[in-house]
Design a protein around this motif. Structure first.
Motif, mmCIF file in Angstrom:
data_model
loop_
_atom_site.group_PDB
_atom_site.id
_atom_site.type_symbol
_atom_site.label_atom_id
_atom_site.label_comp_id
_atom_site.label_asym_id
_atom_site.label_seq_id
_atom_site.Cartn_x
_atom_site.Cartn_y
_atom_site.Cartn_z
ATOM 1 N N LEU A 1 54.262 24.933 18.934
ATOM 2 C CA LEU A 1 54.774 24.693 19.863
ATOM 3 C C LEU A 1 54.596 26.085 20.458
ATOM 4 N N GLU A 2 53.852 26.894 19.951
ATOM 5 C CA GLU A 2 53.313 28.567 20.299
ATOM 6 C C GLU A 2 52.106 28.304 21.497
ATOM 7 N N THR A 3 53.103 28.786 22.635
ATOM 8 C CA THR A 3 52.246 28.701 24.198
ATOM 9 C C THR A 3 51.567 30.023 24.398
ATOM 10 N N ASN A 4 50.593 30.032 24.925
ATOM 11 C CA ASN A 4 50.401 31.163 25.648
ATOM 12 C C ASN A 4 49.309 31.095 26.762
ATOM 13 N N VAL A 5 49.611 31.559 28.118
ATOM 14 C CA VAL A 5 49.202 31.756 29.350
ATOM 15 C C VAL A 5 48.670 32.450 29.702
ATOM 16 N N ASP A 6 47.232 33.205 30.062
ATOM 17 C CA ASP A 6 46.982 34.524 30.934
ATOM 18 C C ASP A 6 46.878 34.258 31.906
ATOM 19 N N VAL A 7 46.521 34.668 33.378
ATOM 20 C CA VAL A 7 45.646 34.737 34.327
ATOM 21 C C VAL A 7 45.326 35.744 34.850
ATOM 22 N N GLY A 8 43.961 36.019 35.637
ATOM 23 C CA GLY A 8 44.252 37.133 35.944
ATOM 24 C C GLY A 8 43.263 37.192 37.669
ATOM 25 N N MET A 9 43.394 37.496 38.546
ATOM 26 C CA MET A 9 43.212 37.553 40.072
ATOM 27 C C MET A 9 42.645 38.738 40.055
ATOM 28 N N LYS A 10 41.594 38.948 41.266
ATOM 29 C CA LYS A 10 41.166 39.880 41.937
ATOM 30 C C LYS A 10 41.026 39.650 43.472
ATOM 31 N N PHE A 11 41.207 40.664 44.098
ATOM 32 C CA PHE A 11 40.954 40.797 45.191
ATOM 33 C C PHE A 11 40.746 42.052 45.769
ATOM 34 N N ASN A 12 40.469 42.292 46.700
ATOM 35 C CA ASN A 12 39.382 43.614 47.581
ATOM 36 C C ASN A 12 40.715 43.913 48.980
ATOM 37 N N PRO A 13 41.658 44.475 49.051
ATOM 38 C CA PRO A 13 42.384 44.426 49.791
ATOM 39 C C PRO A 13 42.149 45.061 51.472
ATOM 40 N N THR A 14 41.182 46.640 50.741
ATOM 41 C CA THR A 14 40.029 47.030 51.831
ATOM 42 C C THR A 14 38.633 46.917 50.818
ATOM 43 N N LYS A 15 37.862 47.650 51.884
ATOM 44 C CA LYS A 15 36.481 47.739 51.667
ATOM 45 C C LYS A 15 35.963 48.765 50.197
ATOM 46 N N LYS A 16 37.404 49.804 50.400
ATOM 47 C CA LYS A 16 37.111 50.901 49.360
ATOM 48 C C LYS A 16 37.775 50.526 47.946
ATOM 49 N N SER A 17 38.668 49.113 47.764
ATOM 50 C CA SER A 17 39.505 49.354 46.501
ATOM 51 C C SER A 17 39.188 47.468 46.412
ATOM 52 N N THR A 18 39.335 47.657 45.096
ATOM 53 C CA THR A 18 39.493 46.275 44.107
ATOM 54 C C THR A 18 40.878 46.419 43.329
ATOM 55 N N THR A 19 41.258 45.623 43.165
ATOM 56 C CA THR A 19 42.484 44.845 42.625
ATOM 57 C C THR A 19 41.833 44.117 41.884
ATOM 58 N N LEU A 20 43.078 44.668 40.250
ATOM 59 C CA LEU A 20 42.953 42.807 39.555
ATOM 60 C C LEU A 20 44.075 42.863 39.206
ATOM 61 N N LEU A 21 45.012 42.105 39.803
ATOM 62 C CA LEU A 21 45.782 41.427 38.324
ATOM 63 C C LEU A 21 46.409 39.972 37.685
ATOM 64 N N GLY A 22 46.999 40.238 36.652
ATOM 65 C CA GLY A 22 47.397 39.833 35.111
ATOM 66 C C GLY A 22 48.388 39.555 34.885
ATOM 67 N N ILE A 23 48.464 38.552 34.952
ATOM 68 C CA ILE A 23 49.887 37.657 34.104
ATOM 69 C C ILE A 23 49.520 36.984 32.693
ATOM 70 N N ASN A 24 50.594 37.011 31.379
ATOM 71 C CA ASN A 24 50.797 36.895 30.698
ATOM 72 C C ASN A 24 52.134 36.349 30.367
ATOM 73 N N TYR A 25 52.082 34.574 29.709
ATOM 74 C CA TYR A 25 53.662 34.386 29.423
ATOM 75 C C TYR A 25 53.137 34.179 28.020
ATOM 76 N N PHE A 26 54.169 34.619 27.020
ATOM 77 C CA PHE A 26 54.428 33.626 25.460
ATOM 78 C C PHE A 26 55.456 32.657 25.947
#
Length: 765
Positions: free
Chosen positions: A248-273
């Motif tokens: 019952l070791e549980t690991n969760v990885d979630v990643g999301m990419k956004f383009n807030p502006t035309k010249k920027s890209t951001t990656l949000l990653g969340i890990n829970y163990f």
């Protein structure tokens, strides 16, 4: 005349037949996706093209006959196959490319601080991609490294499961761990920091075994591990990976990419163990595995600038609550002497960035900062520590003729404070430095690299770390490299040797500890073999040698109730040879095999001894096979280690003084038949190995963890074995027949039995 006409007619027909042409077309895919802009070439002809956005290619007007077709794209292994082109064929020539994984043509940065193809680098660098780590999914980088040849995660505490990374048999503090080239995993964070880095952040991991101090500073004595995080621009729009085990070791990885502006890209990653099961299969009333709840949040930004100048910035926050000990322990017992437990709260924040200055010259400003706070109790022992590190570096990259220069200035600030007797007051250290490197192309086949770094430690003074490397390219498939350099390392005892915190041994500093120094060299050989049927074999062998002076050693044997630390009165040697073999068959069978032979020894007064927890031999393997009709991937991974010397507490200690030969093996099945989904599952520790085997116990005196019933000799006491016990040592009594104290340092491998796991991945690009 008729004969001549007939001959001419036959030649004409033959010529016309030879000129008959058709088209060759199909789809190219990789990692379950159709690939665009893949190079397709019929070897020996002018027929070349690239795939479109759907992965489709078409070569027209190809004469009937036999050809070798070559498929290539950056990030994948080049594929070469024989094909037969026949008249009026409607066959689709489809091909599946395989990720490079540990192959030889990736772009790396760790060896020279600048992007260079691995085969062109004068410094040998090993590269591992997420595909490699997917073969044996783990919740952290620390555990993931177990299947890399010459790299061994070492547990240092049987209760709280702290660990470090050994490279070529050298203890963890000799390995510098970087994130995006920034030295932010060091000192205090080496204790629990590695287990807090989730795999979901990783674009690739680069490993340099051997001298790297001239570029990265005094901590890169034995080698470095550079964790390259994902580039937001190339990341998928959304990804999720969830798995659990029968523990019952549980690991969760979630990643999301956004383009807030035309010249920027951001990656949000969340890990829970999360792992909160109290399991005691070795029946000692102590937890077999540390219980832990951990969350890590990662955010990385990439900005589009003029002339493609680089600007990235990333931040990560991590919190972990872990404990191990008596199965009856609860938080109300934290720090008390009723029920023994080791409880650690960790808070960590990191900031990393790179900014290319807006000048014609290539000037790169890199910076990082981190804060690390640890509040822990090891039984009644309180260890509260606070660390802050800031790092700033400016590099100048310039190519002039045959010379490729890299120069830089760097400054590092470290603040450290804890509540131990060894730290009388908070310590602040400045470490400014300057370095220069020149790669000189002596000829198209050979190059030499010369490097020098000067640092000034505000406590220990000047530090010089030179480096030299030579590369000779005998052919495109055969390469030799020779590297040599020096190292200098300042030791922070209580954050590097966890035995100083846990258990009941007294810590003794025999003298003022001097900084360690080393000189090291390695010889590297690479051989690539491409067969006409598409089989590829890559062989990489490295012989290495490191000699230490002033090495700090821990003495467990002079007095079993003490750990005595001192600089070695002599020298220490780490030497050996390591080989990696990659084999890829056109049938879909792939093998990555590695083996390392080690000879590590401490030499004092002409007497040579092998250090504790150092193996003489280690091997790793990864065997993969794709069953096309079933859309099924099979991965079989494992490692094997030779015996290691282990620290005992007395001459009557019933535990084995050496570990046995042992192997941890895993098998995994992955179904890839659903679009964007991967379903996987398997078994870990197939052989059901645990360190308890062949030992009556691992942790000594779990029935008396506060040593309330342990007797110390006054010099006249006689134990039950009929011997006078020296003053200050433990008396062997009926209640304590082995003359032991509570101790958790007898540990060399993971303590989890065979277990199943299953998980699901989803990727939206």
């Amino acid at each position: 005349m008729k004969k001549l006409f007939l001959i001419l007619l036959l030649f004409s027909l033959q010529f016309l037949f030879a000129q008959e042409t058709t088209s060759v077309s199909g789809f190219i895919s990789g990692e379950g996706q159709k690939l665009r802009l893949v190079n397709v070439h019929l070897v020996g002809t002018k027929h070349k093209t690239v795939t479109d956005s759907l992965g489709y290619y078409n070569l027209e007007n190809v004469a009937i006959g036999n050809y070798a077709i070559q498929i290539s794209q950056m990030g994948f292994q080049t594929l070469k196959r024989k094909i037969e082109v026949v008249k009026d064929s409607i066959r689709s020539y489809d091909f599946e490319l395989t990720d490079n994984e540990n192959q030889l043509n990736e772009v790396v940065v760790s060896g020279t601080l600048k992007p260079v193809k691995r085969l062109e680098s004068a410094v040998p660098v090993e590269v591992y991609s997420p595909v490699f780590f997917k073969k044996n999914p783990t919740p952290s980088i620390y555990e993931a490294l177990q299947n890399i040849n010459g790299v061994r995660p070492q547990l240092n505490c049987g209760v709280c499961n702290t660990g470090d990374i050994h490279i070529n048999g050298l203890e963890g503090p000799y390995t510098l761990v970087l994130i995006d080239g920034m030295p932010i995993v060091s000192s205090l964070s080496t204790v629990y920091g590695l287990s807090g880095i989730p795999n979901s952040l990783v674009e690739r991991i680069e490993i340099v075994k051997g001298p790297a101090s001239s570029l990265y500073g005094s901590e890169a004595v034995g080698g470095l591990i550079n964790i390259i995080t994902k580039n937001p621009t190339n990341a998928p729009l959304f990804s999720a990976d969830v798995f659990t085990t029968t523990y019952l070791e549980t690991n969760v990885d979630v990643g999301m990419k956004f383009n807030p502006t035309k010249k920027s890209t951001t990656l949000l990653g969340i890990n829970y163990f999360d792992y909160n099961q109290v399991i005691d299969k070795d029946k000692d009333n102590f937890t077999d595995v540390t219980l832990s709840e951990r969350i890590s949040v990662f955010n990385k930004w990439s900005f589009l600038r003029n002339d493609n100048r680089l600007f990235t910035i990333a931040a990560r926050g991590m919190y972990e609550d872990r404990w191990g000990g008596d199965v009856r322990w609860e938080k109300k017992y934290r720090g008390g002497d009723e029920i023994y437990g080791e409880s650690i709260y960790t808070k960590r924040g990191e900031l990393i960035g790179s900014y290319q200055l807006p000048f014609e010259e290539k000037l790169m400003l890199s910076f990082s900062g981190n804060v690390h706070y640890q509040d822990s109790r090891y039984g009644t022992t309180s260890f509260i520590a606070n660390q802050k590190i800031g790092f700033l570096q400016l590099t100048w990259d310039k190519k002039i003729g045959r010379n490729d220069f890299l120069a830089g200035i760097a400054s590092r600030y470290s603040y450290y404070d804890d509540n131990t007797s060894a730290t009388k007051e908070a310590e602040s250290t400045w470490l400014p430095g300057i370095f220069v490197q020149d790669e000189i192309a002596l000829s198209p086949k050979s190059q030499v690299l010369l490097g020098m770094r000067y640092d000034y430690n505000s406590i220990h003074g000047s530090i010089y770390t030179p480096r030299v490397a030579y590369r000779w390219k005998k052919s495109d498939n055969t390469i030799f490299r020779l590297n040599a350099g020096t190292g200098f390392r300042v030791v922070n005892l209580f954050t590097e040797d966890h035995a100083a915190l846990t258990g009941s041994r007294d810590v003794v500093l025999k003298n003022d500890l001097k900084p360690e120094q080393s000189i090291n060299a390695n010889l590297n050989y690479i051989q690539k073999i491409n067969f006409t049927n598409g089989t590829f074999i890559g062989i990489e062998t490295t012989a290495f040698y490191t000699r230490f002076s002033n090495k700090i050693i821990s003495d467990y044997e002079t007095d079993p109730n003490k750990i005595i630390y001192d600089n070695i009165n002599g020298y220490a040697i780490s030497q050996g040879i390591s080989t990696n073999i990659d084999v890829n068959f056109p049938t879909g069978l792939k093998m990555i095999l590695g083996a390392t032979i080690l000879d590590n020894k401490n030499v004092e007064n002409g007497v040579s001894e092998r250090p504790f927890l150092t193996e003489n031999f280690t091997a790793t393997w990864s065997v993969s096979y794709k069953i096309e009709p079933w859309n099924l991937l099979l991965d079989y991974t494992g490692n094997v280690y030779s015996p290691m010397n282990l620290p005992l507490l007395s001459e009557y200690d019933p535990r084995s003084p050496k570990s046995p030969w042992y192997s941890i093996q895993n098998i995994q099945f992955t179904f890839i038949g659903w679009k964007n989904f991967e379903l996987y599952g398997g078994i870990k520790n197939l052989l059901n190995f645990t360190p308890k085997q062949n030992n009556p116990f691992l942790i000594s005196r779990t029935n008396d963890p506060f040593d309330k019933n342990v007797q110390t000799s006054d010099g006249t006491a006689v134990g039950i074995h009929g011997k006078v016990v020296p003053k200050g040592q433990i008396v062997d009594t009926l209640d304590n027949p082995y003359g032991l104290t509570f101790d958790t340092t007898y540990v060399y491998g993971q303590n989890q039995t065979i277990r199943g796991f299953f998980g699901l991945r989803y990727t939206l690009r």
